[in-house]
Design an enzyme around this catalytic site. Sequence first.
Site, PDB file in Angstrom:
ATOM      1  N   GLU A  60       0.813  -1.224   0.000  1.00  0.00           N
ATOM      2  CA  GLU A  60       0.000   0.000   0.000  1.00  0.00           C
ATOM      3  C   GLU A  60       0.839   1.263   0.000  1.00  0.00           C
ATOM      4  O   GLU A  60       0.505   2.246  -0.680  1.00  0.00           O
ATOM      5  CB  GLU A  60      -0.949  -0.008   1.208  1.00  0.00           C
ATOM      6  CG  GLU A  60      -2.169  -0.897   1.051  1.00  0.00           C
ATOM      7  CD  GLU A  60      -1.880  -2.375   1.242  1.00  0.00           C
ATOM      8  OE1 GLU A  60      -2.772  -3.203   0.970  1.00  0.00           O
ATOM      9  OE2 GLU A  60      -0.746  -2.708   1.670  1.00  0.00           O
ATOM     10  N   HIS A 129      -9.962  -5.880  10.111  1.00  0.00           N
ATOM     11  CA  HIS A 129     -10.743  -5.579   8.915  1.00  0.00           C
ATOM     12  C   HIS A 129     -12.033  -4.833   9.239  1.00  0.00           C
ATOM     13  O   HIS A 129     -12.884  -4.679   8.370  1.00  0.00           O
ATOM     14  CB  HIS A 129     -11.100  -6.876   8.173  1.00  0.00           C
ATOM     15  CG  HIS A 129      -9.928  -7.569   7.554  1.00  0.00           C
ATOM     16  ND1 HIS A 129      -8.946  -8.146   8.306  1.00  0.00           N
ATOM     17  CD2 HIS A 129      -9.587  -7.779   6.261  1.00  0.00           C
ATOM     18  CE1 HIS A 129      -8.043  -8.696   7.499  1.00  0.00           C
ATOM     19  NE2 HIS A 129      -8.409  -8.483   6.253  1.00  0.00           N
TER      20      HIS A 129
END
Length: 327
Positions: A60, A129
């Site tokens: 990322e 998450h």
Amino acid sequence: MPKILLFDALREATDEEMEINSKVLVIGEDVGHYGGSYKVTRGLHAKYGDLRVLDTPIAENSFTGMAIGAAMTGLRPIVEGMNMSFLLLAFNQISNNAGMLRYTSGGNFTIPIVIRGPGGVGRQLGAEHSQRLEAYFQAIPGLKIVACSTPYNAKGLLKAAIRDNNPVIFFEHVLLYNLQEDIPSEEYLLPLDKAEIVRYGKDVTILTYSRMRHHVIQAVDILVRQGYDPEIIDLISLKPLDIDTICTSIKKTHKVVIVEECMKTAGIGAELIAQINENAFDYLDHPVVRLSSQDIPTPYNGLLEKATVIHPQQIEQAVKDICSLVV
């Protein structure tokens, strides 16, 4: 007006902007051949090819930094985070580069980048998450932050975000992708800095955003049948907050309930209370009531997970309590 799912509304917005502007591109994990984890980019790779729908490694910080560099050269990248939680790995690039470069370059560069993806508490996705990062990013100067909540506003807001010359963090809720709604077939854009008055009322102002909009509507449907008249405002823009719309409502209702999925400590609600106290304190007949998630990592266990977030029954009771005040 055709019915459309929220993820398809986002795909349509992306496709339309890519079609009219060759500088728009998509970068992220599995956005190409696979069509995105939640199918927001489905079919775009076949139409636009590898150079405009770019599959990346699981890195990322690297691909977000690359996208910011692309934006500096005049391209308009859309970065999809497979889950917004993963973008914590790119926090340095988002804060020190995306948010600052326009200012630290003396205006020589603009950063027209959209960073979007799913977040929020899903259904047993586990702590890592299930994060809500809106408050993390809200403190970064130079960013705009938007949270969509319906197919209609998802499409109009994403198109506006892609055309904006500033970095926009675009939050989507993982449990809203299959939400269905009629939307116009003709092109439309929505402002990135305006709240939406979902329902007009006179008894209390309910401020909310993202998935909690729908929990609020469920609670208000019951409250209205019982004689209450709440006003619902979907914030939409989390940075900047549309404080003018909020204050106009408070001057009418004199009471505020904030409903958020964000953490209570230093969350969006905390900033809302601060700005309300600065701008509308004299109009309040009751301290602002804040309904927020528990300050704990979201449990994997389904029952415990459910207990960490706000539900319609709690909203209903909070409105009844605040409206019972005798002035």
